[in-house]
Enzyme design. Structure first.
Site, PDB file in Angstrom:
ATOM      1  N   SER A  82       8.091 102.386  46.934  1.00  0.00           N
ATOM      2  CA  SER A  82       8.622 101.277  47.901  1.00  0.00           C
ATOM      3  C   SER A  82       8.375  99.920  46.889  1.00  0.00           C
ATOM      4  O   SER A  82       8.528  99.909  45.882  1.00  0.00           O
ATOM      5  CB  SER A  82       8.115 101.188  49.268  1.00  0.00           C
ATOM      6  OG  SER A  82       8.919 100.459  49.997  1.00  0.00           O
ATOM      7  N   ASP A 120      13.668 104.993  51.315  1.00  0.00           N
ATOM      8  CA  ASP A 120      12.345 104.734  51.010  1.00  0.00           C
ATOM      9  C   ASP A 120      11.468 105.782  51.034  1.00  0.00           C
ATOM     10  O   ASP A 120      11.289 106.846  51.852  1.00  0.00           O
ATOM     11  CB  ASP A 120      11.757 103.768  52.066  1.00  0.00           C
ATOM     12  CG  ASP A 120      10.417 103.194  51.637  1.00  0.00           C
ATOM     13  OD1 ASP A 120      10.305 102.359  51.250  1.00  0.00           O
ATOM     14  OD2 ASP A 120       9.489 104.049  52.024  1.00  0.00           O
TER      15      ASP A 120
END
Length: 644
Positions: free
Chosen positions: A399, A518
């Site tokens: 991320s 993600d």
């Protein structure tokens, strides 16, 4: 059964036997003591009489899964890999790598079970063999040895399955694959960089060897270039190289610039191949690659690609000293089965030192966790590490940690990196909310522009992840395949955005026909990935999790109008300190990853957890303060920086 052959120890020529015997004495003492416990000299002498030499050619199988266990082996030189095949439809899986001094196959002897795995020689290997009758006589004559072996086998069976961490390569071959590269200078520089390291408290011992050194040792010009079918020459060269290997921590073999007999011998004797290439030339395959590496005629295990059973190949791309950033790396990687690539700037001592650390298994890996705007603290920790002189060799993250890791892997000065981050995240990249949130609360268009512009500014244009100066990886979640995906190459801007795309908050990214989102949903702090990286011996982790969970002093979640009224009050007077919808979605997606945080922290050698409890995941406007908090925390953990 693959072609390998055995012969008595005493059948070797006298000088070679004596040299081998001296090396073998110490090796047997260590290996057998590890396996059986202390042995009396008489028992060791008796045992040695039962041993025979076994030579296994590169790519051949020493044993196959399911065969009777009729002997155990001790590796004297070479490298072997054990493969386990679950069923006929599955490809063999690497479960162990074995180098000099390791014992192979003792479990089958003790349990009378068939071989549990197949063992293949990565390179030409020499072992000593102890057959089953001699093994049983040893156990019958020594209750102490029998008990020690029982404990060792029980311990091995009780061990939880772990990732395979390859043994440090000992014989490293530098193979030129571009015209005009100065391989002699590269070997000399790498030898100096390796010798500057320490192992077991002493300087590393490095022995560079080329064809000229072999000719001098044999006292015959051109001896290294004898034809491969000259068995006597092959045996003499192999014995001499084995003896050199026994005296050094690293044997650096310099291959020729063409597929000569000496180059062929080097490839068959290699633990690892460093393919030295000029990055400014076309990425075509070199004749040494096509004739010696890709044209091996058979592989002993069905379903195993040649690259899996041969020596590990690492591509060294050499760039002119003034190169700002690499480019075109993907074209080189697409043509060859390399395990890794490393970039080198001519005259840049730091790049060569990084190669040396990774070859010696002493590389330093930095892992950066996800956490929205809190991830800006990574830059402060990195700044503190640099001030303490801690060199980072490999970076990875998830991320926002992936974005910060990419900035660090570009090997730019901290002030430039901070300026890039300031331009990218100072304008609230997640502020374009969807009026009709069919797929996500946030449109993601602003983030796409921000990441694209940051990559353009950093790399000078669109770039592949493989074009970063330092080895890099990031983690994404593959929605299509429902699995964690480790990303090491591909379009940088798109794949960084994929690692950032929190489900429900940001739209997923479509890449090669699959939806990616993600990586924090699977692995928000990917220390385990770094632990498996080739050459990494020390792992530093920056964890953004909050260790003090917030508790609430009301019984029910209030209704929407009560929440609206509460939000209109001054912050200090609010009663319901609940997360907003976007922050709630961002946090809930990483709950599984957070449950793995304790295990991940235990795998780090140096752990940072900046105190960011009052920093929200979307507070991009606090970049300077967050970066400073990361720096202050790191300086507290590391102590005062050393003087330059």
């Amino acid at each position: 059964m693959a072609l390998c052959f055995a012969f008595p120890l005493q059948s070797l020529p006298t000088a070679a036997f004596l040299a081998r015997q001296q090396d073998l004495d110490a090796l047997l003492q260590d290996s057998l003591q590890t396996l059986l416990g202390p042995l009396q000299p008489a028992a060791l002498a008796t045992l040695r009489e039962q041993l025979s030499w076994v030579e296994v050619a590169a790519g051949e199988a020493l044993m196959r899964q399911g065969e009777p266990g009729d002997a155990m082996y001790i590796s004297v030189s070479g490298r072997l890999r054990a493969y386990l095949q679950e069923d006929a439809a599955s490809p063999p899986r690497l479960v162990r790598e074995m180098a000099r001094g390791q014992v192979i196959g003792e479990l089958s002897l003790f349990t009378d079970e068939p071989r549990s795995a197949s063992v293949v020689a990565v390179r030409d290997s020499v072992l000593v063999r102890l057959d089953k009758p001699a093994f049983q006589r040893l156990l019958a004559s020594s209750p102490q040895a029998s008990m020690a072996l029982t404990r060792q086998i029980i311990g091995r069976l009780q061990q939880a399955p772990a990732h395979v961490r390859p043994a440090t390569p000992v014989v490293i071959v530098v193979l030129p694959i571009s015209a005009g590269v100065d391989a002699v200078a590269l070997v000399a520089g790498l030898a100096r960089a390796l010798a500057a390291l320490r192992v077991d408290g002493r300087p590393v011992r490095v022995q560079p060897v080329g064809a000229a050194e072999v000719d001098a040792a044999m006292q015959q010009p051109g001896y290294a270039q004898r034809p491969l079918d000259d068995a006597e020459a092959g045996r003499r060269i192999a014995l001499w190289l084995d003896h050199q290997e026994a005296q050094a921590d690293f044997l650096l073999l310099l291959a020729d610039a063409a597929p000569t007999p000496w180059t062929a011998r080097c490839t068959r004797h290699a633990d690892e191949l460093l393919l030295l290439a000029d990055a400014t030339q076309p990425p075509a395959l070199h004749p040494s690659e096509t004739e010696l590496l890709l044209a091996r005629r058979h592989w002993p295990l069905a379903g195993t690609p040649p690259a899996a059973t041969g020596p590990t190949q690492v591509l060294l791309l050499q760039h002119p000293a003034a190169t700002a950033m690499p480019s075109g790396t993907a074209a080189w990687l697409a043509r060859r089965p390399v395990a890794e690539h490393l970039h080198l700037r001519q005259g840049h001592a730091g790049d060569l030192a990084r190669v040396a650390r990774l070859q010696a298994g002493q590389g330093v890996g930095l892992v950066l966790a996800g956490g929205g705007a809190r991830g800006l603290a990574h830059l402060g920790v990195w700044r503190a590490l640099r001030e303490h002189g801690i060199e980072i060799d490999v970076v990875g993250g998830t991320s926002i940690g992936a974005v910060m890791a990419a900035l660090m892997a570009a090997d730019q000065p901290p002030d430039r990196v901070l300026a890039l981050a300031r331009r990218a995240f100072g304008s609230n990249p997640t502020g374009d909310f969807n009026l009709v949130p069919l797929l996500s609360l946030i449109k993601g268009q602003r983030l796409q522009r921000v990441i694209g512009q940051a990559v353009h500014d950093m790399m000078g244009g669109p770039a592949d992840i493989a074009d970063l100066w330092k080895p890099f990886y990031c983690v994404a979640a593959n929605y299509t395949q429902a699995c964690e995906q480790i990303v090491q190459h591909g379009p940088m801007a798109k794949l960084l955005r994929a690692s950032l795309s929190i489900p429900g908050a940001l739209p997923p990214v479509l890449h090669e026909g699959e939806l990616l989102c993600d990586g924090g949903t699977f692995n928000n702090f990917p220390v385990d990935v770094m632990q498996r990286r080739r050459g990494v011996g020390r792992v530093i982790g920056v964890d953004l999790s909050v260790n003090k969970p917030r508790r609430y002093d009301f019984d029910d979640v209030p209704g929407p109008w009560a929440l609206v009224r509460d939000r209109l009050r001054p912050r200090a007077q609010r009663r319901y300190r609940l997360p907003g919808l976007a922050a709630y979605l961002m946090n809930v997606t990483i709950l599984y990853s957070q449950s793995r945080q304790r295990q991940a922290r235990a795998m780090t050698d140096l752990h940072f957890n900046p105190p960011l409890e009052r920093v929200g995941m979307l507070q991009w406007n606090r970049l300077e303060q967050i970066e400073q908090q990361g720096y202050d925390h790191a300086m507290k953990v590391l102590g005062p920086a050393r003087a330059p």
